[in-house]
Scaffold this motif. Structure first.
Motif, mmCIF file in Angstrom:
data_model
loop_
_atom_site.group_PDB
_atom_site.id
_atom_site.type_symbol
_atom_site.label_atom_id
_atom_site.label_comp_id
_atom_site.label_asym_id
_atom_site.label_seq_id
_atom_site.Cartn_x
_atom_site.Cartn_y
_atom_site.Cartn_z
ATOM 1 N N TYR A 162 -124.534 89.233 -64.064
ATOM 2 C CA TYR A 162 -124.268 88.241 -65.098
ATOM 3 C C TYR A 162 -123.138 87.305 -64.640
ATOM 4 O O TYR A 162 -123.278 86.086 -64.673
ATOM 5 N N ASP A 212 -127.838 90.211 -73.223
ATOM 6 C CA ASP A 212 -129.194 90.720 -73.468
ATOM 7 C C ASP A 212 -130.252 89.804 -72.880
ATOM 8 O O ASP A 212 -131.204 90.252 -72.238
ATOM 9 N N ASP A 240 -129.573 92.165 -64.050
ATOM 10 C CA ASP A 240 -130.963 91.947 -64.462
ATOM 11 C C ASP A 240 -131.895 92.803 -63.596
ATOM 12 O O ASP A 240 -131.431 93.556 -62.736
ATOM 13 N N GLU A 241 -133.183 92.644 -63.806
ATOM 14 C CA GLU A 241 -134.133 93.513 -63.110
ATOM 15 C C GLU A 241 -134.125 93.318 -61.593
ATOM 16 O O GLU A 241 -134.495 94.206 -60.849
ATOM 17 N N ASP A 242 -133.676 92.143 -61.141
ATOM 18 C CA ASP A 242 -133.631 91.894 -59.699
ATOM 19 C C ASP A 242 -132.294 92.298 -59.098
ATOM 20 O O ASP A 242 -132.038 92.058 -57.913
ATOM 21 N N PHE A 287 -129.904 87.822 -70.497
ATOM 22 C CA PHE A 287 -129.819 87.835 -69.038
ATOM 23 C C PHE A 287 -130.473 89.085 -68.441
ATOM 24 O O PHE A 287 -131.289 88.998 -67.538
ATOM 25 N N VAL A 288 -130.118 90.268 -68.963
ATOM 26 C CA VAL A 288 -130.599 91.510 -68.326
ATOM 27 C C VAL A 288 -132.065 91.776 -68.638
ATOM 28 O O VAL A 288 -132.752 92.442 -67.884
ATOM 29 N N GLN A 289 -132.531 91.257 -69.766
ATOM 30 C CA GLN A 289 -133.897 91.501 -70.232
ATOM 31 C C GLN A 289 -134.208 92.979 -70.263
ATOM 32 O O GLN A 289 -133.526 93.714 -70.941
ATOM 33 N N ALA A 339 -133.942 95.278 -67.875
ATOM 34 C CA ALA A 339 -133.240 96.171 -66.954
ATOM 35 C C ALA A 339 -132.414 97.185 -67.753
ATOM 36 O O ALA A 339 -131.842 96.844 -68.775
#
Lengths: 424, 114
Positions: free
Chosen positions: A376, A404, A370-372, A406-408, A410
């Motif tokens: 996953y 999808d 993800d963005e941080d 989860f990662v949003q 990113a």
């Protein structure tokens, strides 16, 4: 001295000539064609016997020319400080030499080689509107036999500005075309690679009463993930899930070799662990690129549901029951293929009851970020699989949707591949 | 991770991998190691994973190539201070037995010197 009226005439004639040249060179994109056109137009507009054009190559700090009239089409290259052209380039100033043989900067070797007799030289830097020097243009011998005058200097400067802009534009277009070519080659490679994967061939699967669904999404255009499924014999289906270290064209070629080897070796009737051992030895003969591939290979008895498997350093697949119980395949010893020789792979065995799913994947799933930068992870995948599914396709859709979510936003950092088999 | 902090003493090169070693950063490490090993002065190579957050298969490939290079020049590659997470990546790929792995940097330096 010219009279005022004839000066005006000259000015108008020059302006007309300039406009015409500007229009003509503005229509040419190809650099060679453009350079040739500039040289021939310069000679005629300047009313000179010959012209030469030298382009500056900032990478090698050289001047080069393919169109010095009378020299043929041979390319000429020399250090960017050398000669009259070099001095014009470095000082960014016009050099007007009325008598070449009385000037120390003049190099008579071209005259000697061509039989031409240079009298006067006018040399002008080609400077773009943005202030970049892209080369030097020179005219030799005014037709009337006199040296070049101040009007000639002005006219050649004006011509030079037009030429500089056209040359710069042509060079930019060429760079863009090169990039497009590379891009196109990569796109083609990706297409060839995708075509190497088995399609979800409904007719084949239906005829054999098999349910297999698959999905592959490369992070770059040409990825390192691959999967395969094929019949070893009438009653055995091989399922392959692989991940080549690295991406791009070298990884794609390594993948193609691996995939081909696995299929041909597996069809000899060997057990999965024997297949991986043999493919590993074959791959080690290939190259020293340090490239390797992780592989899960399962051979399923389609009537009984027995699965013989081996694992070359790949993530263990899951078995999912119709009620949603999730069991990871028992790990067996093994290492990624292409690393070291004489490896013994462990032989695993499990049983898929009717309605059970075999879920294989690459690390693009569990390591999706993800963005941080959080992963996953296996835990979330196992939780997701713990539900009732109606088909292999729906299992894949659920995984993709959840990854999808989860990662949003990113960016996808690795290829992501899933293959699901349901024992019917 | 464009910069790799390193130290060279007694022919042992110690490199620290900070952040992520993935498809994007691996080529940088590959180039960095190639330049350092080219000099012929490196008899032992220690790679410290203490601050490493993540390693992908592209990263494993660079390590594998470094191990081959060191072996062919009669030297040694020692990895150290792998976090559980990095260790798991090595375990799954089956790489743990292939590399010399030490718990700490000090132990790794000693191993590289012998």
């Amino acid at each position: 001295m010219s009279s005022p009226s004839s000066q005006t005439d000259i000015a108008i004639r020059n302006l007309d000539a300039l406009l015409e040249v500007a229009t003509q060179i503005g229509a040419v994109i190809d650099l060679d064609e453009l350079l040739e056109l500039i040289v021939s137009k310069t000679t005629s507009v300047m009313d000179a016997e010959r012209s030469s054009l030298f382009c500056y190559d900032p990478q090698t700090n050289e001047l080069w020319s393919r169109v010095a009239e009378g020299l043929g089409s041979e390319e000429l290259r020399f250090p960017a400080e050398q000669g009259i052209a070099g001095e014009t380039l470095t000082t960014r100033k016009i050099i007007n030499i009325p008598n070449a043989y009385e000037d120390a900067r003049f190099n008579p070797s071209f005259d000697k080689a061509t039989g031409f007799k240079t009298r006067s030289v006018l040399s002008v830097p080609l400077i773009t509107a943005g202030g970049n020097v892209v080369g030097v243009v020179q005219v030799l011998n005014k037709s009337n036999g006199e040296p070049f005058g101040p009007d000639d200097e002005k006219l050649l400067m004006a011509l030079g500005t037009q030429a500089a802009v056209a040359i710069q534009r042509s060079q930019l277009v060429q760079v863009q075309l090169e990039q497009q070519k590379t891009h196109e080659a990569l796109r083609l490679a990706a297409e060839i690679q995708m075509n190497m994967l088995p399609r979800n061939d409904e007719a084949f699967l239906k005829q054999k009463r098999l349910e297999v669904a698959s999905y592959l999404k490369p992070a770059k255009e040409v990825g390192g993930d691959f999967y395969d499924y094929f019949l070893v014999d009438e009653n055995h289906l091989a399922v392959v899930m692989g991940d080549v270290s690295d991406k791009g064209i070298p990884a794609a070629l390594f993948m193609a070799i691996t995939k081909t080897l696995i299929k041909s070796v597996a069809r000899n009737g060997l057990k999965p662990d024997q297949v991986l051992r043999q493919v590993n030895d074959d791959l080690l003969l290939q190259s020293d690129s340090g490239m390797f591939v992780t592989i899960f290979l399962g051979i399923i008895d389609i009537s009984s549901g027995e699965v013989a498997y081996a694992n070359g350093g790949h993530g263990s697949p899951y078995q999912v029951t119709p009620s949603g119980d999730v069991v990871k395949f028992q790990p067996v010893p093994g290492i990624a293929l292409g690393v070291t020789d004489a490896i013994e792979f462990g032989a695993g065995m499990t049983h898929l009851a009717t309605g059970n799913y075999l879920v294989t994947y690459t690390d693009g799933v569990n390591e999706a970020m993800d963005e941080d930068g959080a992963e996953y992870g296996y835990g979330r995948l196992e939780e997701l699989l713990n539900q009732k599914f109606d088909s292999s396709t729906l299992v894949i859709e659920a995984i993709l949707d959840d990854v999808d979510a989860f990662v949003q936003k990113a960016p996808q950092s690795d290829d992501l591949t899933v293959l699901v088999y349901r024992h019917l | 991770m464009t910069d790799f902090p390193y130290e060279l003493s007694d022919s042992v090169l110690m490199v620290t991998l900070d952040g992520r070693l993935d498809t994007n950063t691996s080529p940088q490490l590959e180039k960095f190691l190639a330049e350092k090993l080219e000099t012929g002065q490196v008899k032992g190579l220690v790679i410290d994973f203490e601050p490493t957050e993540y390693i992908s298969s592209a990263g494993l490939r660079i390590l594998l190539m470094a191990a081959k290079k060191m072996k062919s020049s009669g030297g040694k590659l020692i990895l150290c201070a792998l976090s559980d997470h990095v260790q798991e990546v090595f375990d799954i790929a089956g790489f743990t037995p292939v590399f010399n792995i030490e718990a700490t940097r000090d132990l790794a330096v000693v191993a590289a010197q012998n």
